[in-house]
Scaffold this motif. Structure first.
Motif, PDB file in Angstrom:
ATOM      1  N   THR A 134       0.844  -1.009  -0.218  1.00  0.00           N
ATOM      2  CA  THR A 134       0.054   0.035  -0.039  1.00  0.00           C
ATOM      3  C   THR A 134       0.746   1.160   0.255  1.00  0.00           C
ATOM      4  N   VAL A 135       2.456   1.715   0.996  1.00  0.00           N
ATOM      5  CA  VAL A 135       3.576   2.273   0.870  1.00  0.00           C
ATOM      6  C   VAL A 135       3.532   2.686  -0.308  1.00  0.00           C
ATOM      7  N   ASN A 136       4.122   1.660  -0.931  1.00  0.00           N
ATOM      8  CA  ASN A 136       4.290   1.166  -2.993  1.00  0.00           C
ATOM      9  C   ASN A 136       3.543   2.256  -3.802  1.00  0.00           C
ATOM     10  N   VAL A 137       2.809   1.614  -3.332  1.00  0.00           N
ATOM     11  CA  VAL A 137       1.463   2.580  -4.018  1.00  0.00           C
ATOM     12  C   VAL A 137       0.725   4.029  -3.640  1.00  0.00           C
ATOM     13  N   GLU A 138       1.050   4.347  -3.056  1.00  0.00           N
ATOM     14  CA  GLU A 138       0.959   5.612  -2.181  1.00  0.00           C
ATOM     15  C   GLU A 138       1.992   6.867  -2.849  1.00  0.00           C
ATOM     16  N   GLY A 139       3.470   5.464  -2.763  1.00  0.00           N
ATOM     17  CA  GLY A 139       4.780   6.831  -3.372  1.00  0.00           C
ATOM     18  C   GLY A 139       4.321   7.075  -4.557  1.00  0.00           C
ATOM     19  N   ASP A 140       3.866   5.590  -5.458  1.00  0.00           N
ATOM     20  CA  ASP A 140       3.568   5.979  -6.782  1.00  0.00           C
ATOM     21  C   ASP A 140       2.815   7.105  -6.924  1.00  0.00           C
ATOM     22  N   ILE A 141       1.109   7.316  -6.605  1.00  0.00           N
ATOM     23  CA  ILE A 141       0.401   8.304  -6.231  1.00  0.00           C
ATOM     24  C   ILE A 141       0.647   9.681  -6.340  1.00  0.00           C
ATOM     25  N   ILE A 142       1.276   9.613  -4.755  1.00  0.00           N
ATOM     26  CA  ILE A 142       2.433  11.103  -4.708  1.00  0.00           C
ATOM     27  C   ILE A 142       3.024  11.824  -5.693  1.00  0.00           C
ATOM     28  N   GLY A 143       4.078  10.697  -6.025  1.00  0.00           N
ATOM     29  CA  GLY A 143       4.887  11.153  -7.605  1.00  0.00           C
ATOM     30  C   GLY A 143       4.043  11.478  -8.491  1.00  0.00           C
ATOM     31  N   CYS A 144       2.670  11.522  -9.267  1.00  0.00           N
ATOM     32  CA  CYS A 144       2.436  11.714 -10.128  1.00  0.00           C
ATOM     33  C   CYS A 144       1.899  13.203  -9.658  1.00  0.00           C
TER      34      CYS A 144
END
Ligand code: ASP
Length: 396
Positions: free
Chosen positions: A378-388
């Motif tokens: 979940t944190v891995n995916v959150e990192g990508d989302i915030i990256g956007c």
């Protein structure tokens, strides 16, 4: 269907799934567990089915749509800088916590069997990124070669311009068709997430948890510090975005990550949410597929904590320079981990070997790896989302 509905329904599916799973465990309803895991498996397979065409077409087009190489280098540099910075922050949080709370000191655990998972070296990792036979790599679902091929195709389309037009149009169509399947998958996600939650909860046993509870708490604390404070702070300061309302729009993706433990399988949902959230094509098509494969803050943090925990249990005091090696190798191991369940365990061998820890020590943390995987993914995916959000703002 209103915009918020999928997220609310997925959350309801998840919560009911946990309740039903708990009842199944207590009263031995194996038939319900089987039905739940079939439902979850079908959903997961549907997601995996679209991952290869989705990563390939979105990433290649993300580059092709940039129009010129200068813009590509800006987007590439910003994205890589963001990935590196957030990975470093995550590992630093993990190392500080594991040193402060010392979860492995005083714990006695028998050294287990050498794990069956193959361990990875840095040269293996670099070599595996370039596929000698692209079709073989694609058939095996290997993600690093897929990323390499997609990047190469995107750059070729950018350089060749008119000659590449037919391929660009084909990929455009592939992406559009795949996104239709993604919308269907998001529509059935509440059921899929329900099924996954039932089977996960029914199989989860507290016994395996007890001896290493303190270790699990340190990992969860670290993930929370990164996911609840560090990443939202970055969204706020560098992305000029209100983290709460932004992340709320990605709730379906975060819940899918939690229930599938796979960044790659979640990618279709993440891309769908990013489209709804108004992230520009070029940004989401570049940052998300690449991030699902190489940007894993949660995994990096987890690997660093795990290595230090095992060292503490074995009474091997890791010096500052050894911890620096853990810092570097945990970052690299997270890049090398595929976006699938328990992939972090495979690349962990690399971290262990770098500081002379016995691979058998991985057995200490095996019993709760799958549980912690839910949260680190979940944190891995959150990192990508915030990256956007950050990359979109900085690219303007
Ligand atoms: N399951 C993680 C992911 O897909 C990788 C790992 O840490 O095992 O992001």
């Amino acid at each position: 269907m209103g915009r918020k509905e999928p997220a609310v329904l997925i959350l309801i599916g998840f919560v009911i799934g946990i309740l039903v799973g708990t009842m199944c465990q207590r009263w031995g309803w194996t038939g319900v567990v089987d039905a739940g895991s079939l439902l979850g498996d079908l959903f997961l397979r549907g997601l995996r089915m679209v991952v290869i065409p989705l990563i390939f077409s979105s990433l290649a087009l993300g580059i092709a749509h940039l129009g010129d190489v200068t813009r590509l280098s800006r987007l590439g540099a910003l994205t890589v800088l963001y990935y590196i910075a957030t990975n470093f922050i995550a590992v630093t949080i993990g190392l500080v916590l594991v040193n402060l709370l010392q979860p492995g000191v005083g714990v006695t655990l028998p050294l287990g069997e050498k794990p069956q998972t193959p361990s990875l070296t840095l040269t293996d990792l670099v070599r595996s990124a370039i596929p000698a036979n692209p079709f073989e790599s694609l058939a095996k679902g290997e993600t690093l070669p897929l990323i390499f091929l997609a990047l190469l195709t995107g750059i070729l389309l950018l350089v060749a311009q008119k000659e590449g037009e037919p391929v660009r149009r084909l990929l455009d169509s592939v992406l559009k068709l795949t996104m239709i399947v993604v919308r269907w998958l998001i529509a059935i996600a509440p059921l899929g997430v329900f099924g996954l939650a039932v089977s996960l909860t029914a199989k989860f046993g507290l016994d395996a948890f007890k001896p290493i509870a303190k270790y699990a708490v340190v990992v969860l604390l670290g993930l929370a510090a990164h996911g609840v404070f560090a990443l939202p702070l970055l969204a706020w300061t560098f992305g000029r975005t209100s983290p709460l309302s932004y992340l709320r729009r990605f709730a379906p993706a975060l819940l899918t990550a939690l229930s599938t433990s796979s960044s790659s399988a979640t990618l279709p949902v993440t891309l769908g949410c990013a489209h709804q959230a108004g992230i520009r094509d070029e940004v989401r098509n570049f940052v998300l597929p690449l991030g699902a494969t190489v940007n894993m803050d949660g995994t990096a943090l987890y690997e660093a904590v795990a290595a230090c925990f095992v060292a503490q249990v074995l009474g091997m005091n890791l010096s500052l320079s050894q911890q620096l090696i853990v810092f570097i190798t945990a970052n690299l191991a997270a890049i090398g981990a595929a976006g699938i369940p328990s992939a972090g365990l495979v690349t962990m061998g690399f971290v262990f070997q770098s500081v002379g820890l016995p691979l058998e020590g991985i057995a200490f943390i095996l019993p709760i790896d799958r549980f912690l995987d839910m949260f680190r993914t979940t944190v891995n995916v959150e990192g990508d989302i915030i990256g956007c959000a950050v990359v979109q703002k900085r690219l303007q």
